[in-house]
Design a protein around this motif. Sequence first.
Motif, PDB file in Angstrom:
ATOM      1  N   HIS A   9      17.968   9.756  -5.686  1.00 58.44           N
ATOM      2  CA  HIS A   9      17.059   9.896  -5.409  1.00 58.44           C
ATOM      3  C   HIS A   9      17.736  10.324  -3.674  1.00 58.44           C
ATOM      4  N   GLY A  10      19.315  10.843  -3.991  1.00 62.14           N
ATOM      5  CA  GLY A  10      19.452  11.536  -2.251  1.00 62.14           C
ATOM      6  C   GLY A  10      19.893  10.422  -1.671  1.00 62.14           C
ATOM      7  N   PRO A  11      21.280  10.246  -0.514  1.00 59.34           N
ATOM      8  CA  PRO A  11      21.269   9.687   0.095  1.00 59.34           C
ATOM      9  C   PRO A  11      20.225   9.285   0.972  1.00 59.34           C
ATOM     10  N   PRO A  12      20.003   7.311   1.238  1.00 58.39           N
ATOM     11  CA  PRO A  12      19.559   6.865   2.627  1.00 58.39           C
ATOM     12  C   PRO A  12      19.481   7.209   4.145  1.00 58.39           C
ATOM     13  N   ARG A  50       0.736  -1.146   0.006  1.00 62.52           N
ATOM     14  CA  ARG A  50      -0.114  -0.323  -0.242  1.00 62.52           C
ATOM     15  C   ARG A  50       1.338   0.802  -0.212  1.00 62.52           C
ATOM     16  N   ALA A  51       0.897   1.560  -1.168  1.00 66.80           N
ATOM     17  CA  ALA A  51       1.717   2.734  -1.014  1.00 66.80           C
ATOM     18  C   ALA A  51       1.002   4.180  -0.576  1.00 66.80           C
ATOM     19  N   GLN A  52       1.934   4.920   0.143  1.00 64.15           N
ATOM     20  CA  GLN A  52       1.166   6.668   0.860  1.00 64.15           C
ATOM     21  C   GLN A  52       1.095   7.581  -0.493  1.00 64.15           C
ATOM     22  N   PRO A  53       0.219   8.709  -0.032  1.00 61.31           N
ATOM     23  CA  PRO A  53      -0.068   9.578  -1.255  1.00 61.31           C
ATOM     24  C   PRO A  53       1.493  10.183  -0.927  1.00 61.31           C
ATOM     25  N   GLY A  54       1.500  10.375  -2.847  1.00 61.47           N
ATOM     26  CA  GLY A  54       3.161  11.672  -2.527  1.00 61.47           C
ATOM     27  C   GLY A  54       4.625  10.468  -1.940  1.00 61.47           C
ATOM     28  N   ALA A  55       4.246   9.563  -2.242  1.00 59.70           N
ATOM     29  CA  ALA A  55       6.005   8.736  -1.861  1.00 59.70           C
ATOM     30  C   ALA A  55       6.125   8.241  -3.013  1.00 59.70           C
ATOM     31  N   GLU A  56       7.802   7.565  -3.241  1.00 57.09           N
ATOM     32  CA  GLU A  56       8.478   7.239  -4.971  1.00 57.09           C
ATOM     33  C   GLU A  56       8.820   6.216  -4.024  1.00 57.09           C
ATOM     34  N   VAL A  57       8.853   5.026  -5.177  1.00 56.30           N
ATOM     35  CA  VAL A  57       9.421   3.625  -4.930  1.00 56.30           C
ATOM     36  C   VAL A  57      10.342   3.589  -6.466  1.00 56.30           C
ATOM     37  N   ALA A  58      11.214   2.977  -5.662  1.00 55.48           N
ATOM     38  CA  ALA A  58      12.546   2.762  -7.232  1.00 55.48           C
ATOM     39  C   ALA A  58      12.545   1.622  -6.954  1.00 55.48           C
ATOM     40  N   ALA A  59      12.642   0.372  -7.244  1.00 50.62           N
ATOM     41  CA  ALA A  59      13.316  -0.967  -7.173  1.00 50.62           C
ATOM     42  C   ALA A  59      14.120  -1.213  -8.500  1.00 50.62           C
ATOM     43  N   SER A  60      15.488  -2.041  -7.967  1.00 48.81           N
ATOM     44  CA  SER A  60      16.390  -2.423  -8.931  1.00 48.81           C
ATOM     45  C   SER A  60      17.050  -3.323  -9.122  1.00 48.81           C
TER      46      SER A  60
END
Length: 234
Positions: free
Chosen positions: A74-77, A43-53
């Motif tokens: 995406h910047g540093p974790p 379930r994704a939250q509004p405005g959230a970004e997800v990347a899979a590699s």
Amino acid sequence: MPRPLCLIIGHGPGLGAAYAQAFMDAGYDLALLSRSGARFEGRAQPGAEVAASPCDAADPAALSRVLDQVTRDHGPPEVMIYNADLAMFGTLDDLDEAQFEQSWQVAALGLYTAARKPGRAMAARGSGTIIVSGATAATRGQDWTTAFAPAKAAQRILAQSLAKQLGPKGVHVAYILIDGVIDTADTRADFAKGKPDDFFIQPARIADTAVMLTRQDRSAWSFEIDLRPFGETW
């Protein structure tokens, strides 16, 4: 306010997916790495970004390239979870040297590579959390963990070294020692046929603990925290 980034190395069904959902719900964007490149299916939250590699944690050069790409894109974790594992079970008669080495590469070498990338960046800025998914095998060997136990033991002692190096620089390193069979379709079929539901440790509850670790005040950090079902013999 931008959402902080949670990097999960070893995303997939079961615990990896539970980590992803828990940190999504906690307000993080996600960068997910796995051999298969599995995508977030929660379930994704509004405005959230997800990347899979796709990425093989046992390959230092490949893992380094992907970690650099994640940072550029995406910047540093703020949080890194090392959940990569290879369930290489068997005795001396079952496994060869290549399989033994591969188990160590995934558990220990991959963590070392990850620590040299996001870990050092966290230390440079003075904040961040590194969480490692561990196992009871790190503390004792069985006849069927000839490869798995040495790999997890190496991972655990590496995590302890990282905690002592990076902790004074503001980076919280924590090792979750999982003592129990994680509830997935595969484990129910392969390791615990016919066992009742309360025999298993629920992946979502492990993920809850990971979120809790990121919220600990630096005056009372945990390094090793063990989790087991209430009926587990230990």
